[in-house]
Write a protein that holds these residues in place. Structure first.
Motif, PDB file in Angstrom:
ATOM      1  N   LYS A  43       0.301  -1.907   4.758  1.00 47.45           N
ATOM      2  CA  LYS A  43       1.597  -1.301   4.433  1.00 47.45           C
ATOM      3  C   LYS A  43       1.605  -0.813   2.982  1.00 47.45           C
ATOM      4  O   LYS A  43       2.091   0.280   2.693  1.00 47.45           O
ATOM      5  N   ASP A  44       1.036  -1.606   2.080  1.00 46.39           N
ATOM      6  CA  ASP A  44       0.952  -1.215   0.674  1.00 46.39           C
ATOM      7  C   ASP A  44       0.086   0.029   0.480  1.00 46.39           C
ATOM      8  O   ASP A  44       0.287   0.793  -0.458  1.00 46.39           O
ATOM      9  N   LEU A  45      -0.888   0.222   1.370  1.00 43.91           N
ATOM     10  CA  LEU A  45      -1.771   1.387   1.308  1.00 43.91           C
ATOM     11  C   LEU A  45      -1.163   2.609   1.999  1.00 43.91           C
ATOM     12  O   LEU A  45      -1.766   3.677   2.019  1.00 43.91           O
ATOM     13  N   GLY A  46       0.006   2.438   2.605  1.00 44.36           N
ATOM     14  CA  GLY A  46       0.672   3.555   3.270  1.00 44.36           C
ATOM     15  C   GLY A  46       0.360   3.682   4.744  1.00 44.36           C
ATOM     16  O   GLY A  46       0.637   4.707   5.356  1.00 44.36           O
ATOM     17  N   VAL A  47      -0.202   2.636   5.338  1.00 45.78           N
ATOM     18  CA  VAL A  47      -0.540   2.653   6.762  1.00 45.78           C
ATOM     19  C   VAL A  47       0.431   1.741   7.496  1.00 45.78           C
ATOM     20  O   VAL A  47       0.495   0.539   7.225  1.00 45.78           O
ATOM     21  N   PHE A  76      -1.825  13.528  15.159  1.00 46.27           N
ATOM     22  CA  PHE A  76      -2.817  12.734  14.436  1.00 46.27           C
ATOM     23  C   PHE A  76      -4.134  13.505  14.374  1.00 46.27           C
ATOM     24  O   PHE A  76      -4.689  13.896  15.389  1.00 46.27           O
ATOM     25  N   SER A  77      -4.630  13.725  13.161  1.00 46.05           N
ATOM     26  CA  SER A  77      -5.840  14.537  12.971  1.00 46.05           C
ATOM     27  C   SER A  77      -7.049  13.655  12.640  1.00 46.05           C
ATOM     28  O   SER A  77      -6.917  12.454  12.416  1.00 46.05           O
ATOM     29  N   PHE A  89      -8.592   8.346   7.216  1.00 41.84           N
ATOM     30  CA  PHE A  89      -7.769   7.589   6.269  1.00 41.84           C
ATOM     31  C   PHE A  89      -7.460   6.201   6.813  1.00 41.84           C
ATOM     32  O   PHE A  89      -7.557   5.202   6.093  1.00 41.84           O
ATOM     33  N   LEU A  90      -7.106   6.118   8.087  1.00 42.46           N
ATOM     34  CA  LEU A  90      -6.802   4.833   8.717  1.00 42.46           C
ATOM     35  C   LEU A  90      -8.007   3.906   8.665  1.00 42.46           C
ATOM     36  O   LEU A  90      -7.902   2.741   8.266  1.00 42.46           O
ATOM     37  N   ASP A 108     -10.828  -0.670   6.370  1.00 44.85           N
ATOM     38  CA  ASP A 108     -12.069  -1.168   5.755  1.00 44.85           C
ATOM     39  C   ASP A 108     -11.756  -1.798   4.398  1.00 44.85           C
ATOM     40  O   ASP A 108     -12.212  -2.900   4.092  1.00 44.85           O
ATOM     41  N   TYR A 109     -10.976  -1.099   3.583  1.00 50.99           N
ATOM     42  CA  TYR A 109     -10.623  -1.597   2.251  1.00 50.99           C
ATOM     43  C   TYR A 109      -9.804  -2.880   2.359  1.00 50.99           C
ATOM     44  O   TYR A 109     -10.068  -3.862   1.647  1.00 50.99           O
ATOM     45  N   ALA A 110      -8.801  -2.893   3.231  1.00 47.36           N
ATOM     46  CA  ALA A 110      -7.927  -4.058   3.371  1.00 47.36           C
ATOM     47  C   ALA A 110      -8.683  -5.273   3.899  1.00 47.36           C
ATOM     48  O   ALA A 110      -8.400  -6.415   3.506  1.00 47.36           O
ATOM     49  N   MET A 111      -9.662  -5.047   4.759  1.00 52.20           N
ATOM     50  CA  MET A 111     -10.421  -6.159   5.352  1.00 52.20           C
ATOM     51  C   MET A 111     -11.638  -6.559   4.526  1.00 52.20           C
ATOM     52  O   MET A 111     -12.327  -7.503   4.890  1.00 52.20           O
TER      53      MET A 111
END
Length: 85
Positions: A42-46, A66-67, A73-74, A79-82
């Motif tokens: 959520k903090d990353l905008g997802v 959805f492109s 991006f998702l 990947d970053y969050a995990m």
């Protein structure tokens, strides 16, 4: 590797469920980890939904527009969050 917390990926069409577990063999629900990752995303905008009997399944339901860039991006955000797991 963060993939060790992913117990299952399921879905149909654009609707996907990503189940997080603490033990892939026993399929132990990763309730606390899911809550932390939910907030990080959520903090990353997802914005993803959270579901499942134990609240350990991310529900990904993107819009029809959805492109590939959105998908990239998702995946990068997940990947970053995990990366801490």
């Amino acid at each position: 590797c963060f993939c060790s917390v992913i117990g299952d990926v399921r879905g149909r069409g654009l609707m996907l469920g990503v189940e997080l577990v603490t033990d892939r063999t026993e399929k132990t629900p990763a309730k606390a980890e899911t809550a932390v990752l939910f907030e990080k995303l959520k903090d990353l905008g997802v914005l993803v939904g959270k579901g499942g009997l134990h609240g350990n399944v991310f529900r990904i339901k993107p819009p029809m527009c959805f492109s590939k860039d959105d998908a990239d991006f998702l995946v990068d955000a997940m990947d970053y969050a995990m990366s801490g797991f």
